[in-house]
Motif scaffolding. Sequence first.
Motif, PDB file in Angstrom:
ATOM      1  N   LYS A   1       0.835  -1.207   0.000  1.00 28.55           N
ATOM      2  CA  LYS A   1       0.000   0.000   0.000  1.00 28.55           C
ATOM      3  C   LYS A   1       0.863   1.247   0.000  1.00 28.55           C
ATOM      4  O   LYS A   1       0.569   2.227  -0.711  1.00 28.55           O
ATOM      5  CB  LYS A   1      -0.926  -0.018   1.223  1.00 28.55           C
ATOM      6  CG  LYS A   1      -1.916   1.132   1.257  1.00 28.55           C
ATOM      7  CD  LYS A   1      -2.859   0.988   2.449  1.00 28.55           C
ATOM      8  CE  LYS A   1      -3.876   2.126   2.477  1.00 28.55           C
ATOM      9  NZ  LYS A   1      -4.810   1.997   3.637  1.00 28.55           N
ATOM     10  N   GLU A   2       1.939   1.234   0.767  1.00 30.29           N
ATOM     11  CA  GLU A   2       2.848   2.379   0.806  1.00 30.29           C
ATOM     12  C   GLU A   2       3.545   2.592  -0.535  1.00 30.29           C
ATOM     13  O   GLU A   2       3.706   3.731  -0.995  1.00 30.29           O
ATOM     14  CB  GLU A   2       3.901   2.171   1.905  1.00 30.29           C
ATOM     15  CG  GLU A   2       3.361   2.284   3.311  1.00 30.29           C
ATOM     16  CD  GLU A   2       4.377   1.854   4.360  1.00 30.29           C
ATOM     17  OE1 GLU A   2       4.219   2.282   5.532  1.00 30.29           O
ATOM     18  OE2 GLU A   2       5.307   1.087   4.028  1.00 30.29           O
TER      19      GLU A   2
ATOM     20  N   ALA B   1       1.092   4.096  -2.976  1.00 30.87           N
ATOM     21  CA  ALA B   1       0.785   5.474  -2.593  1.00 30.87           C
ATOM     22  C   ALA B   1       1.908   6.422  -3.005  1.00 30.87           C
ATOM     23  O   ALA B   1       1.654   7.540  -3.480  1.00 30.87           O
ATOM     24  CB  ALA B   1       0.553   5.558  -1.086  1.00 30.87           C
TER      25      ALA B   1
ATOM     26  N   THR C   1       1.697   9.523  -5.673  1.00 31.81           N
ATOM     27  CA  THR C   1       2.125  10.870  -5.287  1.00 31.81           C
ATOM     28  C   THR C   1       3.037  11.472  -6.342  1.00 31.81           C
ATOM     29  O   THR C   1       2.903  12.645  -6.711  1.00 31.81           O
ATOM     30  CB  THR C   1       2.859  10.832  -3.930  1.00 31.81           C
ATOM     31  OG1 THR C   1       1.940  10.425  -2.912  1.00 31.81           O
ATOM     32  CG2 THR C   1       3.425  12.198  -3.567  1.00 31.81           C
TER      33      THR C   1
END
Length: 216
Positions: free
Chosen positions: A37-38, A41, A45
């Motif tokens: 998930k990181e 993300a 970004t």
Amino acid sequence: MLARLPLLFLLCVVLVSSQSNHAQPGVVARLPRATRKEVVARAQTLANHTWVCGASNLRASCSRKYLSDWKPGQRVTGIPYRWGGTDGPEEFDRKLANGLAAGAHSRYGVLSCAAGIDCSGFVTLCWGLSQTGHAYSTSNLRSIAGKPKYNWFTDMKAGDVMNKAGSHVVLFTGYNPDGTINVCEASGSKSRVVCSRTTWSRFKGYIPLVYKGIDD
């Protein structure tokens, strides 16, 4: 004496192999951990970062041949592609404000007077590696990402990558019902970081890799 040479040779091979095998776990142990998930993300970004190209960002002070992909005052979404670059949003914005060129392609070489990120810099930044330097390229990513045994047409997970050594690497983010896949990448052809839907046909010669610091 001569009869002992093969034995000594084998002993040397074993020692070298042992040392090599012990070195790799040390590298892996120092890798930053990241959840899938990181990773996704961070990719989003970088792809969604919006910036405006100033007049000073159209020129590269260290390259007479440089030609910009942008127009003065143009509003762009996505960190620009820069060969040899590892800039995240904050570092990119700082360099842009200081008048560095916005992006640069491989034909200009690695330009210290430009800001942006390339394909391997993008992937490693998404995995959480430091922006300092450019330690990993498409040619040595396998030192921090292993080749899985799964069927990559059905079993890849978001945060894995597809790599073609010496050429390009993209971050996989998901499958679609129509057989296409979702990827994020620092794209030279699009001159910036983008997330898009694409087909398997473009990945001939690529192999899947899984980051050794991933937390499933």
